[in-house]
Design a protein around this motif. Structure first.
Motif, PDB file in Angstrom:
ATOM      1  N   ASN A 198      -2.339   5.070  -0.693  1.00 57.56           N
ATOM      2  CA  ASN A 198      -3.320   4.312   0.323  1.00 57.56           C
ATOM      3  C   ASN A 198      -2.473   4.124   1.384  1.00 57.56           C
ATOM      4  O   ASN A 198      -1.368   3.940   1.380  1.00 57.56           O
ATOM      5  CB  ASN A 198      -3.775   3.084  -0.282  1.00 57.56           C
ATOM      6  N   LYS A 239      -6.599  -9.468  -0.807  1.00 62.04           N
ATOM      7  CA  LYS A 239      -6.701  -9.635  -2.234  1.00 62.04           C
ATOM      8  C   LYS A 239      -7.473 -10.829  -2.874  1.00 62.04           C
ATOM      9  O   LYS A 239      -8.285 -10.858  -3.401  1.00 62.04           O
ATOM     10  CB  LYS A 239      -5.164  -9.366  -3.083  1.00 62.04           C
ATOM     11  N   GLU A 285       1.831  -8.344  -6.486  1.00 57.83           N
ATOM     12  CA  GLU A 285       1.568  -7.219  -5.658  1.00 57.83           C
ATOM     13  C   GLU A 285       2.244  -6.568  -4.907  1.00 57.83           C
ATOM     14  O   GLU A 285       3.292  -7.252  -4.220  1.00 57.83           O
ATOM     15  CB  GLU A 285       0.281  -7.919  -4.768  1.00 57.83           C
ATOM     16  N   ASP A 286       2.390  -5.244  -4.797  1.00 55.87           N
ATOM     17  CA  ASP A 286       3.216  -4.459  -3.471  1.00 55.87           C
ATOM     18  C   ASP A 286       4.799  -4.800  -3.779  1.00 55.87           C
ATOM     19  O   ASP A 286       5.372  -5.207  -2.658  1.00 55.87           O
ATOM     20  CB  ASP A 286       2.323  -4.537  -2.432  1.00 55.87           C
ATOM     21  N   ASP A 313      -0.459  -5.758 -10.479  1.00 55.07           N
ATOM     22  CA  ASP A 313      -1.769  -5.183 -10.023  1.00 55.07           C
ATOM     23  C   ASP A 313      -1.577  -3.744  -9.809  1.00 55.07           C
ATOM     24  O   ASP A 313      -2.141  -2.772 -10.241  1.00 55.07           O
ATOM     25  CB  ASP A 313      -2.228  -5.903  -8.871  1.00 55.07           C
ATOM     26  N   ASP A 314      -0.587  -3.450  -8.991  1.00 55.58           N
ATOM     27  CA  ASP A 314      -0.391  -2.116  -8.697  1.00 55.58           C
ATOM     28  C   ASP A 314       0.097  -1.173 -10.025  1.00 55.58           C
ATOM     29  O   ASP A 314      -0.350   0.144  -9.988  1.00 55.58           O
ATOM     30  CB  ASP A 314       0.981  -1.926  -7.858  1.00 55.58           C
ATOM     31  N   LEU A 344       0.880  -1.106  -0.165  1.00 54.53           N
ATOM     32  CA  LEU A 344       0.257   0.043  -0.145  1.00 54.53           C
ATOM     33  C   LEU A 344       0.871   1.217  -0.081  1.00 54.53           C
ATOM     34  O   LEU A 344       1.990   1.325  -0.751  1.00 54.53           O
ATOM     35  CB  LEU A 344      -1.008  -0.016   1.165  1.00 54.53           C
ATOM     36  N   ASN A 396      -9.826   2.116  -7.162  1.00 46.51           N
ATOM     37  CA  ASN A 396      -9.096   0.835  -6.367  1.00 46.51           C
ATOM     38  C   ASN A 396      -8.853  -0.046  -7.448  1.00 46.51           C
ATOM     39  O   ASN A 396     -10.021  -0.469  -8.159  1.00 46.51           O
ATOM     40  CB  ASN A 396      -9.847   0.364  -5.174  1.00 46.51           C
ATOM     41  N   ASN A 397      -7.877  -0.799  -7.552  1.00 42.36           N
ATOM     42  CA  ASN A 397      -7.611  -1.813  -8.623  1.00 42.36           C
ATOM     43  C   ASN A 397      -8.798  -2.852  -8.280  1.00 42.36           C
ATOM     44  O   ASN A 397      -8.738  -3.846  -9.401  1.00 42.36           O
ATOM     45  CB  ASN A 397      -6.324  -2.224  -8.727  1.00 42.36           C
TER      46      ASN A 397
END
Ligand SMILES: NC(=O)C1=CN([C@@H]2O[C@H](COP(=O)(O)OP(=O)(O)OC[C@H]3O[C@@H](n4cnc5c(N)ncnc54)[C@H](OP(=O)(O)O)[C@@H]3O)[C@@H](O)[C@H]2O)C=CC1
Ligand SMILES: CC(=O)C(=O)O
Ligand SMILES: [Mg+2]
Length: 775
Positions: free
Chosen positions: A301, A104, A146-147, A171-172, A87, A332-333
């Motif tokens: 976020n 997720k 992710e992240d 995703d990000d 985030l 938001n994804n």
């Protein structure tokens, strides 16, 4: 958010406590793995595991594509992180990232039925990470990175995409890019600015920001109009790292020759602000210097670059989106990743292509402009949801996201040549996706089909109710009815507009104004004619028609102005029933009214009667009610299977209610020998053949009953409501009024838009059935 122990406001402290409790109880964490096959005896064991399991193993060895048939791989995505950019919390490590990854997983499952393994890897070296992830290809049907922080994430994703034969998506980067681009396109449309002319100021040059910019440039933003800041200020040619050639390639793409050095410098005069960086970096003072009607995408976020109330106070003409669910325009994804994977998995895509991503942008942008669906209206009750500055992009709970995005993705995958199992029939595929959203979708289909073929005139007593207006819009769009609204035209107009609907009074829907309608005389005279032997004078008739929209609706049917009625959204069921009893009456051959409700549960569909009308019906009355109910069940394309349920099991009790249920069954079975039924029996025996057979091996009822006839109104109503609440995923239909001379359904004040739509379809299907029966 107190990463560094800053004091929390009471609201934040309450959120923290609630979040801790949510994660801890009643089960630790947010996700679990559930077997999908029975494993209850030795035989199951030998199929699930050795020796039976060897056969699918050998099949897959021969033909790897069979893994999609014999295992859950084809529906399994790995949500993979190393915890380096979690985030906006930053590099908190893989273990601390686990709640986000489990989250997720929940979203994948909830929104698109995709299973997830969340995988948190203690590895920072990009090349080692690539090796580890690539080695997981046999396990997974797709990879959602992710992240993972920039710039490594770009390299990792690129290499994995090259090496792996399954979709890899960061995703990000791409999820954020898709949604923020849809928001940008819609925002620019609202403010009437040309994408090729806007100046874009950006805070953040990491995974999300760079990917957003790449897509936005692809959509028409001019690279020379883009000014990017990272943690060290504006990325420009005179910076030390730029001069030393140390800028990562991703930043180099947006490096400018400029005298601007700070975010404040680049925000000045900008039409668009894009923030994918850190909390609070955009100040009110900066916002004041932006161009006319600025668009602010403050996406950090959980705390955005600026809070909407601050931005609005500084510039009331701004349009702002954040990543937060407690403000309008949540970027938001989650609006994208569940559905892009749904589409990709369903067509066996080997990659996520640019075409698939752009298909998502188009669908998300278009969906915000379509009017709101019933689920969305219900989930966001009280919020203004018509396309505009506060509704730039769809809401996460918009059930249509999956229906639109997944087929568009599958089509784009086929067009780009990456679908190994191209979807042949997109319409059928779209329909099949309804299983994830409208549990009623499949179940109601025969009813909707009948309604579409008939398109009868349905009158709505509570026409001014917003739920009715929304349902009428759906009924028009679906082509299932020709609606008439009872309501004051000015009020109807205002509410139609407020709800952002398209229906037109007069042309799309007829209106009866309860306060001033030329048909008033004709209606009260009809009322009087019908009721004059019940002590009703002409004056009383006039006032009864003025007072009750249900009476007007019933008279409209009586006088041939409508074919069916929906009422009951306001007031007591019995009051509406009284009007229907007096003015519509019983169908030929019917001896009483009754009500039935349906529940779509995870494992089965159940109809329950009599939930609303008869307190303690006799055996004869119950047999009649059962016959009417069985007829209605057929409307859904289901063969009725009846159980007369009781505290007694095939004669185990001789109490009066047991004898009543036994007699009701005998009467019904004699009159309807073709229908599967039995009784009296326990509730478990009704649903389980094995329980039933232990008592009565030759029962005429096979499998599970789908229509439960209960001894009293109390029993039926209580059973229905308990099941409704205990099955949290369940969907209900009804109450369906049985026995009326014309199709009329009296709903309850808790009715949702979806239920009104369903009951409209059912009423029209009833009209059709009656017409076909008349020949
Ligand atoms: N709403 C949404 O859907 C999404 C929101 N996000 C949010 O976007 C943010 C970034 O995520 P992501 O790109 O994955 O993370 P990254 O770590 O890849 O990138 C973070 C970027 O922000 C920059 N940055 C950090 N602090 C500042 C500052 N004070 N001023 C300007 N730039 C700063 C960093 O600069 P440097 O390069 O110098 O280190 C870096 O370029 C997070 O808050 C994340 O929650 C992300 C994905 C989706
Ligand atoms: C939403 C998301 O993925 C993020 O903020 O990182
Ligand atoms: Mg993220």
């Amino acid at each position: 958010m107190e990463k560094n122990n800053a004091p929390l406001s009471p609201a934040e402290a309450a959120l923290r406590d609630a979040a801790r409790e949510y994660h801890r109880a009643p089960t630790r964490g947010k996700i679990s793995v559930t077997p999908t096959k029975a494993l209850s005896n030795q035989r199951d064991l030998s199929l699930a595991y050795s020796p039976g399991v060897a056969y699918p193993c050998l099949d897959i060895e021969q033909d790897p594509a069979l893994a999609a048939e014999y295992t859950s791989r084809g529906n399994l995505v790995g949500v993979i992180t190393n915890g380096t950019a979690v985030l906006g919390l930053g590099d908190i490590g893989p273990l601390a990232a686990k709640p986000v990854m489990e989250g997720k997983g929940c979203l994948f499952k909830k929104f698109a039925g995709v299973d997830v393994f969340d995988i948190e890897l203690a590895e920072r070296d990009p090349d080692k990470l690539i090796e580890i992830i690539a080695a997981m290809e046999p396990t997974l049907g797709g990879i959602n990175l992710e992240d993972i922080k920039a710039p490594e994430c770009f390299y990792i994703e690129r290499e994995l995409s090259k090496r792996m034969n399954i979709p890899v998506f960061h995703d990000d980067q791409h999820g954020t890019a898709i949604i923020s681009s849809a928001a940008l396109l819609n925002g620019l449309e609202l403010v009437g600015k040309d994408i090729g002319a806007v100046k874009v100021a950006v805070s953040g040059a990491g995974a999300a920001a760079i990917a957003c910019l790449d897509v936005m440039v692809g959509l028409g933003v001019k690279r020379e109009h883009v000014f990017v800041c990272d943690s060290r200020g504006v990325i420009q040619s005179q910076r030390e790292d730029a001069k030393a050639g140390k800028l990562d390639e991703s930043k180099r793409r947006y490096c400018q020759v400029t005298t601007a050095r700070t975010l404040a410098d680049v925000v000045n005069g900008a039409d668009v602000f894009l923030g994918c960086s850190a909390a609070g970096v955009l100040t009110a003072e900066m916002v004041k210097t932006m161009g006319a009607q600025p668009i602010i995408l403050a996406l950090a976020n959980p705390e955005p670059e600026i809070r909407p109330e601050l931005a609005k106070a500084a510039r009331p003409d701004c349009i702002i989106a954040t990543g937060r669910s407690d403000y309008p325009n949540q970027v938001n994804n989650v609006l994208c990743f569940p559905y892009i994977f749904r589409g990709a998995l369903d067509c066996g895509a080997t990659k996520i292509t640019e075409g698939m991503k752009l298909a998502c942008v188009r669908e998300i942008a278009a969906l915000a402009k379509a009017e709101t669906s019933d689920e969305v209206a219900a989930a966001y009750a009280g919020q203004e949801l018509a396309f505009g500055p506060d509704y730039l992009i769809p809401k996460p709970f918009d059930a249509r996201l999956i229906l639109r995005i997944a087929p568009a993705v599958a089509a784009a995958a086929a067009a780009d040549g990456v679908a190994t199992r191209p979807v042949e029939d997109l319409a059928a595929y779209r329909q099949s996706l309804e299983r994830f959203v409208y549990q009623t979708g499949m179940f109601m289909r025969p009813v909707f089909n009948a309604a579409k073929a008939e398109k009868a005139r349905v009158i709505y007593a509570e026409g001014e109710d917003e739920r009715v207006l929304r349902a009428v819009q759906v009924a028009l769009d679906e082509g299932i009815a020709r609606p008439t609204l009872i309501g004051r035209p000015a009020v109807l107009e205002a509410r139609i507009q407020r709800a952002g609907l398209r229906l037109k009074l007069g042309s799309d829907v007829a209106v009866i104004d309860p306060e001033d309608d030329p048909r008033f005389r004709q209606y009260w005279e009809a009322y009087h004619a019908r009721m004059k032997r019940n002590g009703v004078t002409p004056e009383m008739a006039k006032s009864a028609v003025r007072r009750s929209n249900t009476a007007i609706g019933a008279l409209a049917i009586e006088l041939g102005d409508a074919d069916a009625m929906i009422c009951g959204l306001v007031g007591k069921f019995d009051r509406h029933l009284e009007q229907v009893r007096d003015l519509v009456g019983l169908a030929p051959g019917a001896r009483q009214f009754a009500a039935m409700n349906a529940l779509m549960l995870e494992q089965m569909t159940l109809f329950i009667t009599d939930t609303f009308v008869n307190d303690d019906p006799s055996a004869e009355e119950l047999a009649d009610i059962a016959a009417m109910a069985a007829e209605e069940v057929r409307r859904f394309g289901l063969p009725p299977k009846l159980a007369f349920v009781s505290h007694s099991m095939f004669g185990s009790s001789t109490r009066p209610s047991a004898l009543k249920m036994r007699r009701a069954h005998e009467l019904f079975a004699a009159a309807h020998p073709e229908v599967e039924c039995d009784g009296e029996m326990h509730g478990d025996a009704a649903l389980s053949e094995s329980v039933r057979q232990a008592f009565l091996p030759d029962s005429k009822l096979t499998g599970a009953a789908n229509l439960l006839v209960l001894p009293t109104l109390d029993a039926a109503n209580i059973l229905f409501n308990v099941l409704k609440i205990s099955a949290s995923q369940g969907v209900t239909i009804g109450p369906m009024l049985l026995g009326a001379a014309k199709p009329v359904h009296i709903l309850t004040p808790s009715a949702t838009v979806r239920r009104i739509v369903n009951m409209t379809a059912l009423a029209v299907a009833d009209v059709r059935e009656a017409r076909l029966n008349r020949g």
